[in-house]
Scaffold this active site. Structure first.
Site, PDB file in Angstrom:
ATOM      1  N   PHE A  50    -116.919  -6.658  42.507  1.00  0.00           N
ATOM      2  CA  PHE A  50    -117.109  -6.052  43.830  1.00  0.00           C
ATOM      3  C   PHE A  50    -118.598  -5.839  44.026  1.00  0.00           C
ATOM      4  O   PHE A  50    -119.177  -4.871  43.529  1.00  0.00           O
ATOM      5  CB  PHE A  50    -116.350  -4.715  43.873  1.00  0.00           C
ATOM      6  CG  PHE A  50    -116.189  -4.100  45.238  1.00  0.00           C
ATOM      7  CD1 PHE A  50    -115.104  -4.417  46.033  1.00  0.00           C
ATOM      8  CD2 PHE A  50    -117.098  -3.151  45.691  1.00  0.00           C
ATOM      9  CE1 PHE A  50    -114.933  -3.815  47.272  1.00  0.00           C
ATOM     10  CE2 PHE A  50    -116.934  -2.544  46.930  1.00  0.00           C
ATOM     11  CZ  PHE A  50    -115.847  -2.871  47.721  1.00  0.00           C
TER      12      PHE A  50
ATOM     13  N   SER B 276    -125.503   4.976  47.807  1.00  0.00           N
ATOM     14  CA  SER B 276    -124.663   5.807  48.668  1.00  0.00           C
ATOM     15  C   SER B 276    -124.702   5.349  50.113  1.00  0.00           C
ATOM     16  O   SER B 276    -123.805   5.660  50.897  1.00  0.00           O
ATOM     17  CB  SER B 276    -125.110   7.272  48.570  1.00  0.00           C
ATOM     18  OG  SER B 276    -124.868   7.786  47.268  1.00  0.00           O
TER      19      SER B 276
ATOM     20  N   GLY C  38    -109.644   2.950  49.202  1.00  0.00           N
ATOM     21  CA  GLY C  38    -108.581   2.605  48.257  1.00  0.00           C
ATOM     22  C   GLY C  38    -109.057   2.661  46.823  1.00  0.00           C
ATOM     23  O   GLY C  38    -108.337   3.110  45.925  1.00  0.00           O
TER      24      GLY C  38
ATOM     25  N   GLY D 177    -114.774  23.339  19.416  1.00  0.00           N
ATOM     26  CA  GLY D 177    -115.981  23.886  18.805  1.00  0.00           C
ATOM     27  C   GLY D 177    -116.926  22.776  18.375  1.00  0.00           C
ATOM     28  O   GLY D 177    -117.125  21.795  19.096  1.00  0.00           O
TER      29      GLY D 177
ATOM     30  N   GLU E 170    -118.012   4.700  42.880  1.00  0.00           N
ATOM     31  CA  GLU E 170    -117.102   4.637  44.037  1.00  0.00           C
ATOM     32  C   GLU E 170    -117.364   5.785  45.010  1.00  0.00           C
ATOM     33  O   GLU E 170    -116.457   6.258  45.706  1.00  0.00           O
ATOM     34  CB  GLU E 170    -115.625   4.659  43.590  1.00  0.00           C
ATOM     35  CG  GLU E 170    -115.209   3.518  42.716  1.00  0.00           C
ATOM     36  CD  GLU E 170    -115.208   2.181  43.423  1.00  0.00           C
ATOM     37  OE1 GLU E 170    -115.435   2.154  44.644  1.00  0.00           O
ATOM     38  OE2 GLU E 170    -115.003   1.171  42.750  1.00  0.00           O
TER      39      GLU E 170
END
Length: 383
Positions: free
Chosen positions: A125, A134, A244, A342, A366
């Site tokens: 993608f 962004s 999606g 811990g 995403e």
């Protein structure tokens, strides 16, 4: 909304859980150490054979047609065992859905069966750029028409599965004079296309088994019919498919958070201090209670978003709510798990250290948590 899962959804959830436990869990630490790649690819092929690379793709194109709810359930179960495998499956499904949604019939028949069958180990993608994260509308990668071809020039950043994806969905500016976001188109580019180069994998904090690469286009010539969807309408496609994808990343975060909390619970039941199991101390009980409560709330938000998407309803705001809450809750759950262990929680001998690194990116990729809040607020203020 009926929260009862169908028989098919339960079967997919069970199959994913069983495969994750048997095939993925044992290789997760090896992948984190830079090993286990052969097993990783073998697992991807097996997942394709099980139908997990096209969960929301129509059977006519080789998919399972199981829907968005089944997709969320499957990603959660895979992520409980191996986040690197889960994100590879999630992004590959997202690319397949982009193609199914906007591609021509010929394009669907050319690429979807190869993705769903595992002939392509994964799909990429290509939206983010070094200067456009962004704000993808600021992208600079361009596509110029030259006779019967398009010439791509530019670069993409942080592309999941870049080095082994068989096909990429690539966004590029096709009208430089158009207002921002209005002159962007979407293309299908095969891995071996001349002029496409995949850079070295990023050295990441977590999810190390998932390759993340820059992808460069240097006078990369693709045929005219590589254009997917309408010319200059690709930006709208990207925004829709990111919504999606956020269901997938939220589900992935949920799986990691559940794995961390389950491990911390088991550890607390066995670890003794002051003569009794530390699970008997109220402070730790409340930490577990908070984690399980938040993760259950995350699950319900994800189911709501997936339900709306599956029904063909508007779901973008709900997907952002689910992604925001699930990823932030999972980060808190992993840190709470480390605290319960811990010093052991900081030690690579125990999986909490890996869970904490793997989950951190989920509130960034995403769409960051801050971007999700912007989307949610805009939606609320518009009503």
């Amino acid at each position: 909304m009926n929260m009862t899962l169908s028989e098919e959804q339960l079967l997919i959830q069970h199959t994913a859980r069983e495969f994750a436990q048997k095939a993925l869990a044992g290789n997760a630490a090896s992948l984190d150490n830079g090993e286990g790649k052969e097993t990783f690819f073998s697992n991807l092929r097996s997942l394709a054979e099980l139908g997990f690379m096209g969960l929301n793709i129509a059977p006519d194109f080789g998919g399972s047609g199981a829907g968005s709810i089944a997709f969320s359930l499957a990603i959660t179960e895979l992520a409980r065992a191996c986040a690197s495998t889960a994100v590879t499956v999630s992004v590959t499904n997202m690319v397949a859905e982009v193609i199914q949604t906007v591609a021509s019939e010929a394009q669907k028949r050319q690429y979807l069966p190869k993705i769903c069958s595992g002939e392509y180990p994964a799909a990429g993608f290509c939206l983010t750029e070094p200067g456009a994260g962004s704000d993808p509308s600021a992208m600079r990668t361009s596509a110029v028409k030259d006779g019967g071809e398009w010439i791509l020039n530019g670069s993409k950043a942080y592309i999941t599965s870049g080095e082994f994806a068989g096909v990429f969905v690539v966004w590029a500016v096709t009208d430089k004079e158009a207002p921002r976001g209005k002159g962007i188109s979407c293309f299908l580019v095969e891995r071996e296309t001349a002029g496409l180069e995949v850079g070295p994998a990023e050295e990441k904090m977590g999810q190390k088994g998932s390759a993340t690469n820059p992808v460069y286009f240097d006078n990369c010539r693709i045929p005219e019919n590589a254009l997917m969807g309408e010319l200059n309408r690709g930006y709208q496609v990207a925004l829709g498919e990111l919504a999606g994808g956020r269901i997938g990343i939220g589900s992935l975060a949920l799986g990691i958070g559940l794995a961390a909390t389950d491990y911390a619970k088991s550890y607390a039941q066995e670890r003794e201090q002051f003569g009794k199991p530390i699970s008997s101390f109220q402070a730790l009980q409340w930490m577990l209670a908070d984690s399980y409560t938040e993760l259950e709330a995350a699950r319900l938000l994800l189911m709501q978003a997936a339900y709306l998407k599956e029904g063909g309803n508007a779901f973008a705001a709900q997907a952002s709510m689910a992604k925001l809450f699930a990823t932030e809750a999972a980060n808190r759950a992993c840190y709470a798990g480390q605290q319960i262990l811990g010093g052991h929680g900081y030690n690579r001998e125990y999986p909490l250290e890996r869970y904490a690194r793997d989950v951190r990116i989920t509130s960034i990729y995403e769409g960051t948590s801050e971007i999700q809040r912007m989307i949610i607020a805009r939606n609320a203020l518009a009503q």
